[in-house]
Design an enzyme around this catalytic site. Sequence first.
Site, PDB file in Angstrom:
ATOM      1  N   ALA A  65       0.852  -1.186   0.000  1.00 23.98           N
ATOM      2  CA  ALA A  65       0.000   0.000   0.000  1.00 23.98           C
ATOM      3  C   ALA A  65       0.892   1.242   0.000  1.00 23.98           C
ATOM      4  O   ALA A  65       2.077   1.177   0.328  1.00 23.98           O
ATOM      5  CB  ALA A  65      -0.910  -0.008   1.215  1.00 23.98           C
ATOM      6  N   GLY A 109       0.058  -5.061   0.831  1.00 23.86           N
ATOM      7  CA  GLY A 109      -1.164  -4.994   0.040  1.00 23.86           C
ATOM      8  C   GLY A 109      -1.034  -5.668  -1.309  1.00 23.86           C
ATOM      9  O   GLY A 109      -2.013  -6.146  -1.878  1.00 23.86           O
ATOM     10  N   GLU A 112      -1.607  -9.296  -0.683  1.00 19.72           N
ATOM     11  CA  GLU A 112      -3.039  -9.455  -0.397  1.00 19.72           C
ATOM     12  C   GLU A 112      -3.881  -9.312  -1.670  1.00 19.72           C
ATOM     13  O   GLU A 112      -4.876 -10.025  -1.846  1.00 19.72           O
ATOM     14  CB  GLU A 112      -3.459  -8.432   0.660  1.00 19.72           C
ATOM     15  N   GLU A 132       4.130  -5.596   7.132  1.00 15.01           N
ATOM     16  CA  GLU A 132       3.491  -4.476   7.830  1.00 15.01           C
ATOM     17  C   GLU A 132       3.993  -4.313   9.257  1.00 15.01           C
ATOM     18  O   GLU A 132       3.982  -3.203   9.799  1.00 15.01           O
ATOM     19  CB  GLU A 132       1.959  -4.663   7.843  1.00 15.01           C
TER      20      GLU A 132
END
Length: 258
Positions: A65, A109, A112, A132
Site C-alpha cells: 500500500a 497490500g 493481499e 506491515e
Amino acid sequence: MAFETIIVDVEDHVALIKLNRPDALNALNAQLVGELCTALEEADANDKVRCIILTGSDKAFAAGADIKEMSTKSFVEVYGENLFAMVNDRIIAIRKPIIAAVSGYALGGGCELAMLCDFIIASDTAKFGQPEINLGVIAGIGGTQRLTRFVGKSKSMDMNLTGRFMNAEEAERAGLVSRVVPAKKLLEEATSAAQKIAEKSSLTTAAAKEAVNRSYELTLNEGILFERRVFHSMFATEDQKEGMAAFLEKRQAQFRDK
C-alpha cells in the site's frame, strides 16, 4: 473510461489489467485501487470477457500500500473511511475468474491483492511478504486471514511476525501459488491458462469459482452439499448437454453460456 494508474487490454476474450505506477513499484494508492476495482467490474460486465489477468511489472506486482498516503492518517480517519474495505469487497464480488500473474515484489497490500485473485501464477523472481509489522501495523486486506488459509498457521505467523519474504519456490511448495514459470514466460503462461478458461462455459466457471470459495466459509458437510446442489443445477443448462454430447462424440464442445 480512461485510466491513469492501470492499463487495460481486451483480446481473445481475456482482459489483461496491468498495474502502472512504475515510479512507486505499483504501490496501492486510492486512485489505483479505485481504477482497478472499476476496471474489474467493467470486465465482469463485458460479455466479450471470459477471464481476467491481473499483473504488474517485471520488478514489482505491487510493493504494498502507499505508505506516504497513509502515514499521517488517524484512527478516526481510517475507521471512518473503512480503509481497504472497498478493495476487498469489490474484488471478491467479481464472478469471472481472475488470474494473478506475479513477478518481482508482491508485498503487503500487493501480496493481499494477489490472494484476492482466484489463483496465482508466479515468475521465478517473485517474492511474497507481509512486512506491515515493520511499520507498526498489521495486514489490513487479508494478510493474516487468507495467507493463513493458504499456507498454514506456522508460515503465516512467521511472515506476519518477522516480515520475512517468501520466494517463488517456497510459495509454490506452501500452496500460495499454483505454479512457477521463468519470468520471460509469465504472461505467456498466464494467457494460456486464461484462454483455456475462456473456452469453457462461463456459467460453469462462475459456478466452480463460487463453490471453491465457499469451501473456506463452510464446514465440509455443508460445503459438499452446496457443491452437489450447484452440480445438480448445471443439468438445467444447454452447456451441460453440449459438453457431455461433445465428449461422447469425441469433438470440441461449443459452449453458448446458456
